[in-house]
Every structure is written in C-alpha cells, then in structure tokens.
Design a protein around this motif. Structure first.
Motif, PDB file in Angstrom:
ATOM      1  N   ARG A   1     -23.100 -25.229  16.764  1.00  0.00           N
ATOM      2  CA  ARG A   1     -22.232 -25.691  15.665  1.00  0.00           C
ATOM      3  C   ARG A   1     -23.053 -26.248  14.504  1.00  0.00           C
ATOM      4  NH1 ARG A   1     -18.292 -28.748  19.574  1.00  0.00           N
ATOM      5  NH2 ARG A   1     -16.953 -27.031  20.189  1.00  0.00           N
ATOM      6  N   ASN A   2     -24.086 -26.985  14.840  1.00  0.00           N
ATOM      7  CA  ASN A   2     -24.952 -27.599  13.842  1.00  0.00           C
ATOM      8  C   ASN A   2     -25.576 -26.542  12.924  1.00  0.00           C
ATOM      9  OD1 ASN A   2     -26.491 -29.739  12.627  1.00  0.00           O
ATOM     10  ND2 ASN A   2     -28.217 -29.201  13.924  1.00  0.00           N
ATOM     11  N   LEU A   3     -25.920 -25.391  13.486  1.00  0.00           N
ATOM     12  CA  LEU A   3     -26.638 -24.363  12.737  1.00  0.00           C
ATOM     13  C   LEU A   3     -25.754 -23.278  12.147  1.00  0.00           C
ATOM     14  CD1 LEU A   3     -29.637 -24.172  15.115  1.00  0.00           C
ATOM     15  CD2 LEU A   3     -29.745 -24.739  12.696  1.00  0.00           C
ATOM     16  N   ARG A   4     -24.487 -23.263  12.508  1.00  0.00           N
ATOM     17  CA  ARG A   4     -23.608 -22.196  12.031  1.00  0.00           C
ATOM     18  C   ARG A   4     -23.650 -22.112  10.506  1.00  0.00           C
ATOM     19  NH1 ARG A   4     -18.882 -23.015  15.028  1.00  0.00           N
ATOM     20  NH2 ARG A   4     -19.972 -21.965  16.698  1.00  0.00           N
ATOM     21  N   ARG A   5     -23.977 -20.927  10.013  1.00  0.00           N
ATOM     22  CA  ARG A   5     -24.066 -20.626   8.576  1.00  0.00           C
ATOM     23  C   ARG A   5     -25.027 -21.566   7.832  1.00  0.00           C
ATOM     24  NH1 ARG A   5     -19.058 -19.591  10.154  1.00  0.00           N
ATOM     25  NH2 ARG A   5     -18.061 -21.503   9.512  1.00  0.00           N
ATOM     26  N   ALA A   6     -26.075 -21.999   8.524  1.00  0.00           N
ATOM     27  CA  ALA A   6     -27.063 -22.880   7.890  1.00  0.00           C
ATOM     28  C   ALA A   6     -27.975 -22.123   6.936  1.00  0.00           C
ATOM     29  CB  ALA A   6     -27.907 -23.589   8.948  1.00  0.00           C
ATOM     30  N   PHE A   7     -28.150 -20.816   7.173  1.00  0.00           N
ATOM     31  CA  PHE A   7     -29.069 -20.014   6.368  1.00  0.00           C
ATOM     32  C   PHE A   7     -28.304 -19.008   5.526  1.00  0.00           C
ATOM     33  CE2 PHE A   7     -31.255 -21.094  10.358  1.00  0.00           C
ATOM     34  CZ  PHE A   7     -32.274 -21.878   9.846  1.00  0.00           C
ATOM     35  N   ILE A   8     -28.875 -18.684   4.385  1.00  0.00           N
ATOM     36  CA  ILE A   8     -28.280 -17.685   3.501  1.00  0.00           C
ATOM     37  C   ILE A   8     -29.391 -16.779   2.989  1.00  0.00           C
ATOM     38  CG2 ILE A   8     -28.430 -19.172   1.466  1.00  0.00           C
ATOM     39  CD1 ILE A   8     -25.728 -17.947   0.577  1.00  0.00           C
ATOM     40  N   VAL A   9     -29.068 -15.495   2.870  1.00  0.00           N
ATOM     41  CA  VAL A   9     -30.023 -14.520   2.369  1.00  0.00           C
ATOM     42  C   VAL A   9     -30.123 -14.669   0.859  1.00  0.00           C
ATOM     43  CG1 VAL A   9     -30.523 -12.051   2.129  1.00  0.00           C
ATOM     44  CG2 VAL A   9     -29.471 -12.907   4.222  1.00  0.00           C
ATOM     45  N   GLN A  10     -31.338 -14.703   0.361  1.00  0.00           N
ATOM     46  CA  GLN A  10     -31.542 -14.704  -1.080  1.00  0.00           C
ATOM     47  C   GLN A  10     -31.164 -13.300  -1.579  1.00  0.00           C
ATOM     48  OE1 GLN A  10     -31.688 -17.760  -1.767  1.00  0.00           O
ATOM     49  NE2 GLN A  10     -33.745 -18.134  -2.515  1.00  0.00           N
ATOM     50  N   PRO A  11     -30.315 -13.189  -2.598  1.00  0.00           N
ATOM     51  CA  PRO A  11     -29.850 -11.869  -3.050  1.00  0.00           C
ATOM     52  C   PRO A  11     -30.987 -10.890  -3.358  1.00  0.00           C
ATOM     53  CG  PRO A  11     -28.606 -13.600  -4.130  1.00  0.00           C
ATOM     54  CD  PRO A  11     -29.705 -14.270  -3.361  1.00  0.00           C
ATOM     55  N   GLU A  12     -32.059 -11.377  -3.944  1.00  0.00           N
ATOM     56  CA  GLU A  12     -33.179 -10.496  -4.292  1.00  0.00           C
ATOM     57  C   GLU A  12     -33.969 -10.035  -3.063  1.00  0.00           C
ATOM     58  OE1 GLU A  12     -34.400 -14.802  -4.837  1.00  0.00           O
ATOM     59  OE2 GLU A  12     -32.690 -13.600  -5.454  1.00  0.00           O
ATOM     60  N   ALA A  13     -33.691 -10.613  -1.898  1.00  0.00           N
ATOM     61  CA  ALA A  13     -34.430 -10.264  -0.682  1.00  0.00           C
ATOM     62  C   ALA A  13     -33.747  -9.168   0.135  1.00  0.00           C
ATOM     63  CB  ALA A  13     -34.608 -11.508   0.194  1.00  0.00           C
ATOM     64  N   ILE A  14     -32.520  -8.840  -0.181  1.00  0.00           N
ATOM     65  CA  ILE A  14     -31.777  -7.875   0.637  1.00  0.00           C
ATOM     66  C   ILE A  14     -32.512  -6.547   0.731  1.00  0.00           C
ATOM     67  CG2 ILE A  14     -29.645  -6.521   0.761  1.00  0.00           C
ATOM     68  CD1 ILE A  14     -28.183  -9.055  -0.184  1.00  0.00           C
ATOM     69  N   LYS A  15     -33.079  -6.054  -0.360  1.00  0.00           N
ATOM     70  CA  LYS A  15     -33.801  -4.771  -0.325  1.00  0.00           C
ATOM     71  C   LYS A  15     -35.002  -4.835   0.608  1.00  0.00           C
ATOM     72  CE  LYS A  15     -32.608  -2.877  -4.812  1.00  0.00           C
ATOM     73  NZ  LYS A  15     -33.091  -2.487  -6.134  1.00  0.00           N
ATOM     74  N   GLN A  16     -35.667  -5.977   0.662  1.00  0.00           N
ATOM     75  CA  GLN A  16     -36.827  -6.126   1.540  1.00  0.00           C
ATOM     76  C   GLN A  16     -36.429  -6.200   3.007  1.00  0.00           C
ATOM     77  OE1 GLN A  16     -38.228  -9.591  -0.817  1.00  0.00           O
ATOM     78  NE2 GLN A  16     -40.228  -8.672  -0.404  1.00  0.00           N
ATOM     79  N   ILE A  17     -35.280  -6.761   3.294  1.00  0.00           N
ATOM     80  CA  ILE A  17     -34.837  -6.966   4.667  1.00  0.00           C
ATOM     81  C   ILE A  17     -34.245  -5.694   5.267  1.00  0.00           C
ATOM     82  CG2 ILE A  17     -33.195  -8.222   6.122  1.00  0.00           C
ATOM     83  CD1 ILE A  17     -33.477 -10.576   4.114  1.00  0.00           C
ATOM     84  N   ARG A  18     -33.460  -4.974   4.486  1.00  0.00           N
ATOM     85  CA  ARG A  18     -32.724  -3.807   5.006  1.00  0.00           C
ATOM     86  C   ARG A  18     -33.676  -2.800   5.657  1.00  0.00           C
ATOM     87  NH1 ARG A  18     -29.529  -2.396   0.711  1.00  0.00           N
ATOM     88  NH2 ARG A  18     -28.048  -3.956   1.412  1.00  0.00           N
ATOM     89  N   GLY A  19     -33.442  -2.514   6.934  1.00  0.00           N
ATOM     90  CA  GLY A  19     -34.229  -1.542   7.686  1.00  0.00           C
ATOM     91  C   GLY A  19     -35.603  -2.026   8.118  1.00  0.00           C
ATOM     92  N   CYS A  20     -35.897  -3.290   7.907  1.00  0.00           N
ATOM     93  CA  CYS A  20     -37.232  -3.835   8.165  1.00  0.00           C
ATOM     94  C   CYS A  20     -37.290  -4.584   9.497  1.00  0.00           C
ATOM     95  CB  CYS A  20     -37.594  -4.789   7.027  1.00  0.00           C
ATOM     96  SG  CYS A  20     -39.277  -5.413   7.080  1.00  0.00           S
TER      97      CYS A  20
END
Length: 185
Positions: free
Chosen positions: A127-146
């Motif tokens: 519960r403490n960590l639920r939705r604690a992190f958010i993807v930086q919009p400019e990072a989505i291209k780097q993350i996808r498929g990686c």
C-alpha cells in the motif's frame, strides 16, 4: 521462490544480489546509506558487476545483462535530507564497469512514502508503494521493448523493486532485472 511470490508473480524477471543482508555486511550498507560513506559505492558496484557477469556466464540462454541501467529514485525530500541517492551512487560505477548506459531519470518518485524499513508488514509495504513511481514522458521511447536493469542497495521484501518494475512494464519494458548489493535472506 516463496509461496507468496508463486501466488502473486513479481513484475521483475530476475534479481542479482551479491550477498545476504545480515551482520556484519548490514553495517557497511548502513554506513553508505546513512553515514555518507560514498567510497563504499564503487566497491559495492565492483562486487555487483562480478556477480552479474558470473550469473550471465553460468546461466541459461535467457540470462543476459540488461541493455540499460537505472537506479531507484529517492523522493525529493529524502534526497535533500540525505544529500545523495545511494542506489545512484552504486549505479554510476556499475554502468561504467559493465559498459552500459545509465538513465537515472527514467522514473521519478511522485510522492513521499514511509521508509520500508519502518516495521511495515507486507500488505502495508504494498500500500505504501502503490503508484509511488511515474514514468518520465521523455523516457517512454527508451523503455519500450528494452531490458532494464534496476540498481538498488538492499532488497528486503522486494516490494519497492516490484512496484518499480510494474511501472517500467506499464511503459513497455520487455524485461526487468534487479541488481542489488544485498538481499534479505
């Protein structure tokens, strides 16, 4: 895997750890984290690099190094209080040793959470960590498929790393491997 992990599979694929988080090693980790002994971070990174390379050499065909590294971020208030992020201090030399790119800002901690070490049970940690992190919009291209490697100092129940991996997966990461110096047995 424990019974809980079998019933509720984790969002990450693999965890590489150097050593059990127990005495006297725990004192070294605490010296880095709370004592500001930053000179320990390169040592932890060297040992973690060796453990990762050994696991890759000994593993099956699907045990590979990540394509990119990131570190679990601290909240802005905790970073200001501590003055450094111990996970990032380990990740910097680890990236150099493994010759991998380091993107420390793929995700950010969008809200303060209680420290996981404050006697929270498993459900409270989730519960403490639920939705604690958010993807930086400019990072989505780097993350996808990686295949992303996530660096942290200690893994206790794995809830922080699981929530972090869940967030990376939601942005399209193909694999997530945790690289931690110490892990609670």
């Amino acid at each position: 895997m424990c019974g809980i992990c079998l019933k509720q599979p984790r969002a990450f694929d693999n965890t590489i750890a150097v050593i059990d988080y127990a005495a006297p090693i725990d004192q070294l980790v605490l010296a880095l984290k709370f004592g500001g002994r930053l000179a320990l971070a390169p040592l932890f990174a060297e040992m973690l690099a060796r453990a990762a390379q050994q696991q890759v050499m000994a593993g099956s065909g699907d045990t590979v190094l990540p394509e990119l590294l990131t570190a679990v971020p601290l909240s802005a208030s905790r970073l200001q209080q501590r003055g450094f992020n111990q996970a990032l201090e380990i990740a910097k030399p680890l990236a150099r040793i493994l010759k991998l790119p380091l993107q420390h800002d793929l995700l950010r901690r969008q809200r303060d959470t209680l420290p996981q070490s404050h006697g929270l049970d498993l459900l409270q940690r989730r519960r403490n960590l639920r939705r604690a992190f958010i993807v930086q919009p400019e990072a989505i291209k780097q993350i996808r498929g990686c295949h992303v490697g996530v660096v942290d100092d200690v893994m206790t129940t794995g809830e922080t790393l699981n929530e972090f991996a869940r967030t990376l997966r939601s942005a399209g990461a193909s694999r997530v491997t945790n690289l931690v110096f110490a892990r609670t047995p």
